[in-house]
Write an enzyme that holds these catalytic residues in place. Sequence first.
Site, short mmCIF file in Angstrom:
data_model
loop_
_atom_site.label_atom_id
_atom_site.label_comp_id
_atom_site.label_asym_id
_atom_site.label_seq_id
_atom_site.Cartn_x
_atom_site.Cartn_y
_atom_site.Cartn_z
N GLN A 191 0.70 -10.16 -5.90
CA GLN A 191 0.30 -11.57 -5.94
C GLN A 191 1.17 -12.39 -6.90
O GLN A 191 1.06 -13.61 -6.96
CB GLN A 191 -1.17 -11.71 -6.35
CG GLN A 191 -2.14 -11.07 -5.36
CD GLN A 191 -2.19 -11.80 -4.01
OE1 GLN A 191 -1.70 -12.93 -3.86
NE2 GLN A 191 -2.76 -11.15 -3.02
N CYS A 208 -10.21 -8.14 2.64
CA CYS A 208 -10.67 -6.84 3.13
C CYS A 208 -12.19 -6.82 3.19
O CYS A 208 -12.77 -6.19 4.03
CB CYS A 208 -10.22 -5.72 2.20
SG CYS A 208 -8.52 -5.87 1.74
N SER A 260 4.73 -6.92 -1.52
CA SER A 260 4.42 -7.00 -0.10
C SER A 260 5.03 -8.27 0.49
O SER A 260 4.86 -9.36 -0.07
CB SER A 260 2.89 -7.03 0.04
OG SER A 260 2.55 -7.13 1.38
N THR A 290 0.85 -1.21 0.00
CA THR A 290 0.00 0.00 0.00
C THR A 290 0.88 1.25 0.00
O THR A 290 0.61 2.20 -0.74
CB THR A 290 -0.95 -0.02 1.21
OG1 THR A 290 -1.73 -1.22 1.13
CG2 THR A 290 -1.89 1.17 1.23
N ASN A 314 -5.76 -10.58 -6.84
CA ASN A 314 -5.79 -11.24 -5.53
C ASN A 314 -7.04 -12.09 -5.31
O ASN A 314 -7.02 -13.07 -4.60
CB ASN A 314 -5.67 -10.19 -4.41
CG ASN A 314 -6.54 -8.98 -4.65
OD1 ASN A 314 -6.47 -8.36 -5.71
ND2 ASN A 314 -7.36 -8.64 -3.69
N HIS A 353 4.31 -9.95 3.31
CA HIS A 353 3.49 -10.96 3.99
C HIS A 353 2.69 -11.84 3.04
O HIS A 353 2.07 -12.80 3.46
CB HIS A 353 2.58 -10.29 5.03
CG HIS A 353 1.43 -9.51 4.49
ND1 HIS A 353 0.15 -10.01 4.49
CD2 HIS A 353 1.35 -8.26 3.95
CE1 HIS A 353 -0.67 -9.08 3.98
NE2 HIS A 353 0.04 -8.02 3.66
N THR A 405 14.19 5.39 9.99
CA THR A 405 15.08 4.26 10.24
C THR A 405 14.44 2.99 9.74
O THR A 405 13.25 2.75 9.94
CB THR A 405 15.40 4.16 11.75
OG1 THR A 405 16.00 5.41 12.13
CG2 THR A 405 16.35 3.02 12.05
N1 PLP Z 1 -2.20 -5.24 -3.96
C1 PLP Z 1 -2.68 -6.48 -3.97
C2 PLP Z 1 -2.93 -7.18 -5.27
C3 PLP Z 1 -2.93 -7.12 -2.76
O1 PLP Z 1 -3.42 -8.38 -2.76
C4 PLP Z 1 -2.69 -6.43 -1.55
C5 PLP Z 1 -3.02 -7.06 -0.26
O2 PLP Z 1 -4.06 -7.68 -0.12
C6 PLP Z 1 -2.18 -5.14 -1.60
C7 PLP Z 1 -1.95 -4.57 -2.82
C8 PLP Z 1 -1.86 -4.37 -0.34
O3 PLP Z 1 -0.72 -4.91 0.25
P1 PLP Z 1 -0.21 -4.57 1.75
O4 PLP Z 1 -1.02 -5.40 2.66
O5 PLP Z 1 1.22 -4.96 1.79
O6 PLP Z 1 -0.34 -3.12 1.94
#
Ligand code: PLP
Length: 698
Positions: free
Chosen positions: A186, A333, A206, A71, A158, A208, A244
Site C-alpha cells: 500500500q 477480502c 503488487s 502474496t 490496507n 494492481h 517463463t
Molecule cells: N499486502 C497488502 C497490504 C495488501 O493490501 C494486499 C492486497 O490486498 C496484499 C498484501 C496481497 O497482494 P496481491 O493481491 O498482489 O497478492
Amino acid sequence: MEIYLDANATTPVLAQAREAALAAMGDLFGNPSSVHGSGLRARAILQRARAAALRVLGASQGRVLFTSGATEGIQTAVLSALMHLRDRPQAGLARPTILYGATEHKAVPEAIKHWTTVLCLPWDVVAIPVKANGQHDLAWLEQHLPSAGLVCTMAANNETGVVSDLEGLQALMAPSNALWLVDGVQALGKLDLQLARRRIDYAPFSGHKLYGPKGIGMLYVRDGAPFTPLIAGGGQESALRSGTENMAGIAALGAVLEALESGTVFASHATMARRRDQLASALNSAFPGVVFNAPLDKSLPTTLNFSVPGVSSRLLLDLFDAAGLRMSGGSACGASKAQPSYVLQAMGLPDWQTSSAVRLSFGAADDATLVDEACERLRACGEALRATCQSGQASPEPTAPGLFTRFVVDGACCYVVADAESQRCVVVDPLPQLTQPLVQWIQCRGLKLAAVLDTHHRSGLESSAAALRAAASECMSEDARLYTWNDSLGWPIDATLIALGRHWISRRNSPGAVNESSAYLVHAPDALVAVLAGETLTPGDQRTHEALQDLADAVGMEALLLPGHDPLNTLATTPSAALRAQEHRTQKDVECQPAQIRELLQAATPPVLIDVREDYETRVGAVAGLNAEAIALSALANALPRLRALPEATPVVFICRSGNRSAQAARALRRLGHQNTWSLAGGLAFWPAQTTQTAHAR
Ligand code: PLP
C-alpha cells in the site's frame, strides 16, 4: 457515472501500462530467455522494468524479482527466512519466535502458519500489538526482539491507511539479527521507502494496487539476505523464480514505475493529502458525528476509514453504491462477510466502530474533479439518510411510512405496522439490535407507539420489547401508557383489538413450534390486509403444519402471511403456498437477463418494473433508462396485494443493486400466484453498462 473509491482493493490499469502490455503481447512477444532478436527485444523490456523498479524503490543495492503479486512475494520471503533460521540457528536461537504486526494483511500470518507447518517448525508465532493509533507498539517489540528470528511489519495498512513508524522500527531492527519483512503493497507510489537506506531484508509489492494489471508483482531482496526459491524450474530470474516471465504484466508494471518517476502522472503527497482532507470534511458535513477510525496525520494521504454512529456499514455501502460511489467495508477480502474488522479490533476500537467501518480510498492518479464530484455525492447521501430517518438527526420532511415496514437482522424479522393518518404504530417482534434504530425511525416520523408485541418467544433470541418500551417511552401513545398489565407477548390484557386509526390489529393464538405463540391480523375497514405470522411458518414440523391449517381456517388459504422468522428470505406467502411443498428457492429460477428485459420493454404488454432498493438508495441513484416504480423491499408487503392482482400477461420485473433482494421479491410474488415475475440478473451493476471515472485510466 460511477466514482471508484476503492483503490486500496485494486486500481484500473493506466493507459501507458495497457499500451506496454499490448506491445509485449504483440510485436514484442518474444521469450526473454531466447538468444535471437525476438528474445533480445523481450529481454530489454524485462531489464528496463527492473531498472525502473530499483530506482523507484531506492534500492541501489539489492535485487528485484518479478512475481505474480504480493502474496507470492510474501511466501517467498517467509520461506526464505524460515529455511535460513532452520538451517543456520543463530546463537541461542534454536527456537526463534516469528513476529508479525497484529494488523498485517492476512497473507502474512497465513504464509507463516502455512510454511511453519509444511517445514514442521514448532516455533512460537506471535502478533506484535499495535497502539490505539494503529502503529506498532515499539516498546513491546523491543522487549521481544532478542528472541525473534523474523519480524514482519507492513509499511502501510490496507484497511486504515495507517503508516508504520519505519524510522522507529529501523532503529530497533538495525542492531538486531532478526530478518525483517516489510509489506510495501500500500506504500508504493505514496511513500518514499528508500529501501537501500533501511535494513529491510524483504519487501513485496503488487502491481494492481498502483495502476498495473493483476497477476504481477515484485519482491525486493536485500543484498546478502537469505533466499530460497519458491518456484524451481527453468532458471528464469537468475534461478530465483523459475517459469517463463509474465511479460505483459512486467511491461505494464515497468510503464507504471516509469510514470511514477516522471512525476507528471501521479499526484504529489501534498495534493493527495489536500484531497483526502476535502473528502473528510464532506463526510463531516454529510454525517455529523462521523468518526475516523485512524488518525489522519498517521495515515496514507489516500485512505479514510470511518464509522457513522447508528448506521451499519451494510446500509452505508448500499447507499454509496446507489450514488455511484464504490467503497468497501473493512478490507476487500472480507467485504462479503459482515464481520468486525480484526485491524480495528487490534487497535482496541469499540465494537460498534469495528463492525460498521467503511473504507474510502482513492488513487494517486485520480484528479480534482473526481474528488469534487465525490464530495457532492457524499453530501447528497447524508441528505438521503436524514430524509428517510436513517440517521440520528431530525428530518424536516420525513418520508411517510407505509402500513408495513420490515426490518431484518440475521433472518429474524421485525415489523412496524403504522397508520399514516392516525400517526399510530405497533412494533411486532422487536430485536435487541433494532432498539435504537426503531426509536429513531418512530421519533423522526412523529409516530405514537401503541404497542410492542412479540409473536412468540424466539429460542435463543431475547425479546427486546421491554427495552424498546423503555427507550421509546416518550413516543408511547396515551392508551399504551395505561396498559400496565400486558401479557408476556405484550398484548394488552382484556383487549380484543389494538386500534390504529383506519386500521386495527387483532390476535389469534396460533401455537406452532412453541406453545405460546400468536399471529397478528392486520385489518383495513373492508378487508384483512395481512397476517404477521411469527413462528407458525417454521417448515418441516407437524405442529407447524397444524398451526398453519388452523390459521388457514381462520384467515383463508390465500391470505397474505408475513413470516417473522425468515431465515430463507421467504418475505411473504399464503397458507396454501406454505402448506404446499414446492418452492422457488434459487435465485436462478426467477432471473431475467438484461437483454430479455429490453425485449419485454418492447412487447405489447410492457412489464411493471419495480426497484426494491431502499428509499435512501433510490433517492441518490435513479436508474437511467428504466422507468421503475420505487417500492423498497422493507415496504414491499404494502404493494403485494396490488401486484398479485395484476393479469398474468403483465410481467413484473424487480430490480435492485445486486440481484439478491429483487430475487427475494420475485420469488415471493410467484409464491403468491403471479408466475410472470422476474428479477434483473446480476442487478443494476449490469444495467446499463457502467463506466468508471478515473483519471488517466481511459
Ligand atoms: N499486502 C497488502 C497490504 C495488501 O493490501 C494486499 C492486497 O490486498 C496484499 C498484501 C496481497 O497482494 P496481491 O493481491 O498482489 O497478492
